[in-house]
Scaffold this motif. Structure first.
Motif, PDB file in Angstrom:
ATOM      1  N   HIS A 120      42.354 -31.070  69.645  1.00 41.14           N
ATOM      2  CA  HIS A 120      42.679 -30.506  68.345  1.00 41.14           C
ATOM      3  C   HIS A 120      43.648 -29.351  68.502  1.00 41.14           C
ATOM      4  O   HIS A 120      43.287 -28.196  68.458  1.00 41.14           O
ATOM      5  N   GLY A 121      44.892 -29.672  68.697  1.00 43.33           N
ATOM      6  CA  GLY A 121      45.937 -28.658  68.710  1.00 43.33           C
ATOM      7  C   GLY A 121      46.442 -28.513  67.296  1.00 43.33           C
ATOM      8  O   GLY A 121      45.756 -28.835  66.335  1.00 43.33           O
ATOM      9  N   PRO A 122      47.667 -28.008  67.108  1.00 42.73           N
ATOM     10  CA  PRO A 122      48.215 -27.918  65.758  1.00 42.73           C
ATOM     11  C   PRO A 122      48.264 -29.285  65.123  1.00 42.73           C
ATOM     12  O   PRO A 122      48.923 -30.188  65.625  1.00 42.73           O
ATOM     13  N   GLY A 123      47.568 -29.486  64.047  1.00 37.55           N
ATOM     14  CA  GLY A 123      47.493 -30.797  63.433  1.00 37.55           C
ATOM     15  C   GLY A 123      48.504 -30.961  62.329  1.00 37.55           C
ATOM     16  O   GLY A 123      49.300 -30.079  62.039  1.00 37.55           O
ATOM     17  N   ILE A 124      48.487 -32.121  61.721  1.00 37.44           N
ATOM     18  CA  ILE A 124      49.371 -32.357  60.595  1.00 37.44           C
ATOM     19  C   ILE A 124      48.965 -31.426  59.484  1.00 37.44           C
ATOM     20  O   ILE A 124      47.802 -31.297  59.139  1.00 37.44           O
ATOM     21  N   GLY A 125      49.930 -30.771  58.904  1.00 34.27           N
ATOM     22  CA  GLY A 125      49.642 -29.781  57.893  1.00 34.27           C
ATOM     23  C   GLY A 125      49.808 -28.379  58.444  1.00 34.27           C
ATOM     24  O   GLY A 125      49.837 -27.417  57.708  1.00 34.27           O
ATOM     25  N   SER A 126      49.940 -28.248  59.772  1.00 35.02           N
ATOM     26  CA  SER A 126      50.195 -26.944  60.356  1.00 35.02           C
ATOM     27  C   SER A 126      51.693 -26.749  60.422  1.00 35.02           C
ATOM     28  O   SER A 126      52.477 -27.661  60.214  1.00 35.02           O
ATOM     29  N   GLU A 127      52.119 -25.532  60.755  1.00 35.88           N
ATOM     30  CA  GLU A 127      53.541 -25.295  60.844  1.00 35.88           C
ATOM     31  C   GLU A 127      54.075 -25.827  62.157  1.00 35.88           C
ATOM     32  O   GLU A 127      53.483 -25.647  63.212  1.00 35.88           O
ATOM     33  N   ARG A 159      44.703 -26.704  54.449  1.00 33.76           N
ATOM     34  CA  ARG A 159      44.855 -25.285  54.123  1.00 33.76           C
ATOM     35  C   ARG A 159      46.069 -24.658  54.788  1.00 33.76           C
ATOM     36  O   ARG A 159      46.492 -23.570  54.387  1.00 33.76           O
ATOM     37  N   ALA A 160      46.626 -25.324  55.795  1.00 31.55           N
ATOM     38  CA  ALA A 160      47.890 -24.845  56.350  1.00 31.55           C
ATOM     39  C   ALA A 160      49.006 -25.041  55.334  1.00 31.55           C
ATOM     40  O   ALA A 160      49.941 -24.243  55.253  1.00 31.55           O
ATOM     41  N   ALA A 161      48.890 -26.113  54.534  1.00 32.61           N
ATOM     42  CA  ALA A 161      49.878 -26.366  53.489  1.00 32.61           C
ATOM     43  C   ALA A 161      49.547 -25.614  52.208  1.00 32.61           C
ATOM     44  O   ALA A 161      50.436 -25.177  51.480  1.00 32.61           O
TER      45      ALA A 161
END
Length: 342
Positions: free
Chosen positions: A11-18, A53-55
């Motif tokens: 679980h690194g930066p997932g879709i929706g992260s910058e 929530r990143a978006a």
């Protein structure tokens, strides 16, 4: 597209992260989580929420048992917000959905709404397989969370957990670690994080034997679980092993407090479907279900006494008491006795 099992290390930066360009990527609108390994399932749901929530930091989380839904209720859940607010809708146990709702989920998957991330949890197997197949065909992002029944799978899991916590472990160390802790994924994950913290990341056979001494991992949660169920002898034995193994007194006190608060919240909420209650109580369904069992036998007067005990020990282990270990033992006995209070 299909992704590998929801190993925590992945679980690194997932879709929706910058991304590296600083551009926020839209969250995946449709996710299918297949399997019944609760730890992996909850992590996959958490990953979906993080991406949403990143978006949109205000994105809301709603969880509902698919078997209790009607087509109109589903339509309401996945309808776009008038204010374009993000939303993550988790359908629990989708394999138990009736034909009408399964058909409605399939229809929605063909044209998902903007700003809504639909997460469908399916246990796998033959029941409701047509729904899972339809979601795959519709392009859902798939995360496999099947139970890890093979030894090699648990080896990979432990290695990933150690790496996720920032440590490294030898192959022999993994074998000794599993022998000491057991096969439960939650215990393995908790013990891995604790061991990496205590050894500054260098986990080898000697370190594991030094901390575990051939016994399963004893954590503050093990002490709390026995105390909250009224097992006086078991709780005191677990506490003494926790002290021997060097579990910090503050962690044991925190675990006791968490157990008492959880039983108080779930007990006050009354009986009900853990999946429906999870959102309102702010905890995963497995924790609600477990606390419902633990809450049996507790009365309001006993909860009040237990709350006082854990509040006092929290201060004791942070400097108010000369002997924090004695304070913990006294708190454990007070919690056990509180359970029998009328």
């Amino acid at each position: 597209m299909s992704s590998p099992p929801a190993s925590p290390a992945d679980h690194g930066p997932g879709i929706g992260s910058e991304t590296g360009t600083g551009i926020s990527v839209a969250p995946v609108p449709l996710r299918l989580i297949v399997g019944d390994e609760e730890l992996l399932v909850e992590r996959a749901v958490a990953s979906a929420l993080v991406s949403a929530r990143a978006a949109d930091p205000s994105a809301d989380l709603r969880r509902v048992a698919a078997a209790t839904l009607t087509r109109p209720e589903l339509a309401e859940l996945v309808s776009p917000s008038l204010f374009a607010e993000g939303r993550v809708v988790v359908l629990e146990a989708a394999h138990e959905a009736g034909k009408e709702v399964a058909s409605a989920i399939t229809d929605y998957a063909a044209d998902p709404a903007d700003g809504v991330c639909l997460v469908v949890l399916h246990a796998g197997g033959a029941r409701g397989k047509a729904l899972a197949d339809a979601l795959r065909a519709a392009g859902a992002e798939v995360t496999e969370c099947a139970r890890l029944t093979k030894y090699d799978e648990r080896v990979d899991f432990v290695r990933a957990e150690i790496r996720r916590a920032g440590g490294r472990i030898t192959q022999d160390g993994i074998r000794v670690f599993i022998d000491a802790v057991g096969n439960d994924l939650r215990e393995l994950a908790s013990a891995a994080a604790q061991l990496v913290s205590d050894t500054d990341g260098a986990v080898d056979e000697a370190a594991i034997r030094r901390y575990h001494r051939g016994r399963a991992e004893v954590t503050g949660f093990a002490v709390a679980e026995k105390a909250i169920t009224g097992d006086r002898a078991g709780a005191l034995e677990a506490l003494r092993w926790a002290i021997v193994l060097g579990v910090p007194a503050v962690l044991v006190a925190d675990a006791l407090a968490d157990a008492v608060r959880t039983v108080a919240k779930v007990g006050a909420a009354g009986r009900g479907d853990p999946y429906r209650m999870a959102g309102a109580l702010g905890m995963p369904p497995w924790k609600v279900r477990k606390a419902q069992g633990q809450a049996r036998g507790w009365r309001p007067a006993g909860i009040e006494l237990a709350m006082a005990a854990v509040a006092e020990v929290n201060a004791d282990v942070k400097g108010a008491a000369a002997d924090p270990n004695y304070a913990l033992e006294r708190a454990v006995m007070r919690v056990v006795q509180a359970r029998d209070a009328t």
